[in-house]
Design an enzyme around this catalytic site. Structure first.
Site, PDB file in Angstrom:
ATOM      1  N   VAL A 185       0.870  -1.178   0.000  1.00  0.00           N
ATOM      2  CA  VAL A 185       0.000   0.000   0.000  1.00  0.00           C
ATOM      3  C   VAL A 185       0.907   1.228   0.000  1.00  0.00           C
ATOM      4  O   VAL A 185       1.731   1.410   0.915  1.00  0.00           O
ATOM      5  CB  VAL A 185      -0.938   0.020   1.225  1.00  0.00           C
ATOM      6  CG1 VAL A 185      -1.814   1.268   1.193  1.00  0.00           C
ATOM      7  CG2 VAL A 185      -1.802  -1.241   1.271  1.00  0.00           C
ATOM      8  N   HIS A 188       3.201   3.909   5.984  1.00  0.00           N
ATOM      9  CA  HIS A 188       2.597   3.362   7.201  1.00  0.00           C
ATOM     10  C   HIS A 188       3.634   2.618   8.005  1.00  0.00           C
ATOM     11  O   HIS A 188       4.594   2.064   7.482  1.00  0.00           O
ATOM     12  CB  HIS A 188       1.420   2.443   6.871  1.00  0.00           C
ATOM     13  CG  HIS A 188       1.749   1.356   5.888  1.00  0.00           C
ATOM     14  ND1 HIS A 188       1.819   1.595   4.537  1.00  0.00           N
ATOM     15  CD2 HIS A 188       2.050   0.055   6.058  1.00  0.00           C
ATOM     16  CE1 HIS A 188       2.134   0.473   3.916  1.00  0.00           C
ATOM     17  NE2 HIS A 188       2.285  -0.482   4.827  1.00  0.00           N
TER      18      HIS A 188
HETATM   19  P1  DGP Z   1       2.713  -3.222   3.503  1.00  0.00           P
HETATM   20  O1  DGP Z   1       2.872  -4.625   2.999  1.00  0.00           O
HETATM   21  O2  DGP Z   1       3.864  -2.775   4.406  1.00  0.00           O
HETATM   22  O3  DGP Z   1       2.404  -2.242   2.409  1.00  0.00           O
HETATM   23  O4  DGP Z   1       1.455  -3.281   4.479  1.00  0.00           O
HETATM   24  C1  DGP Z   1       0.151  -3.065   4.077  1.00  0.00           C
HETATM   25  C2  DGP Z   1      -0.725  -3.654   5.136  1.00  0.00           C
HETATM   26  O5  DGP Z   1      -2.013  -3.114   5.006  1.00  0.00           O
HETATM   27  C3  DGP Z   1      -0.888  -5.171   5.039  1.00  0.00           C
HETATM   28  O6  DGP Z   1      -0.350  -5.763   6.210  1.00  0.00           O
HETATM   29  C4  DGP Z   1      -2.387  -5.394   4.952  1.00  0.00           C
HETATM   30  C5  DGP Z   1      -2.964  -4.079   5.360  1.00  0.00           C
HETATM   31  N1  DGP Z   1      -4.185  -3.706   4.691  1.00  0.00           N
HETATM   32  C6  DGP Z   1      -4.390  -3.640   3.357  1.00  0.00           C
HETATM   33  N2  DGP Z   1      -5.640  -3.235   3.088  1.00  0.00           N
HETATM   34  C7  DGP Z   1      -6.227  -3.011   4.302  1.00  0.00           C
HETATM   35  C8  DGP Z   1      -7.527  -2.570   4.691  1.00  0.00           C
HETATM   36  O7  DGP Z   1      -8.397  -2.282   3.879  1.00  0.00           O
HETATM   37  N3  DGP Z   1      -7.764  -2.485   6.022  1.00  0.00           N
HETATM   38  C9  DGP Z   1      -6.806  -2.771   6.976  1.00  0.00           C
HETATM   39  N4  DGP Z   1      -7.146  -2.659   8.253  1.00  0.00           N
HETATM   40  N5  DGP Z   1      -5.581  -3.183   6.633  1.00  0.00           N
HETATM   41  C10 DGP Z   1      -5.296  -3.303   5.315  1.00  0.00           C
END
Ligand code: DGP
Length: 113
Positions: A95, A99
């Site tokens: 994403v 974060h």
């Molecule tokens: P990264 O791989 O570092 O880009 O982490 C992205 C994280 O975001 C992954 O662990 C899953 C989480 N994630 C993706 N979509 C959503 C969402 O719609 N809601 C929540 N709570 N987490 C999400």
């Protein structure tokens, strides 16, 4: 220009999240796909795609995210935890809205995969 991501939609309240922390600079919520008993994401309200795009003027904001990580870990009852910022696709970033992961509640191996 930074493209809006699913996290922009979460910030706008268009997509629900399991919120654990909120202030004027950032939002903390549980990861949808937890890798440990506690797995929380902290995102800045400012749309920064990744750490590659952070600028010197973001220093206070980035420091704030780390302080909030400690506060959240404390509130979650974690004695030991890991903070992770994946930067770029090959490092596991999926994403592209900066974060910080707060992961804990089980022993964590090192080095990571
Ligand atoms: P990264 O791989 O570092 O880009 O982490 C992205 C994280 O975001 C992954 O662990 C899953 C989480 N994630 C993706 N979509 C959503 C969402 O719609 N809601 C929540 N709570 N987490 C999400």
């Amino acid at each position: 220009m930074n493209n809006p991501t699913i996290f922009s939609q979460i910030l706008k309240g268009e997509i629900p999240c399991d919120e654990v922390y909120s202030d004027e600079l950032c939002l903390g919520f549980r990861d949808i796909s937890p890798q440990a008993p506690v797995h929380i994401l902290i995102i800045p309200r400012k749309n920064i795609s990744s750490l590659k795009d952070a600028e010197k003027k973001d220093a206070e904001l980035l420091g704030h995210l780390l302080i909030v990580a400690g506060q959240i870990a404390n509130k979650e009852g974690l004695e030991d935890w890991r903070t992770v910022i994946n930067t770029g696709e090959k490092a596991g970033q999926t994403v592209f809205h900066l974060h910080l992961h707060v992961i804990g509640g089980r022993p964590l191996e090192w080095p990571p995969g």
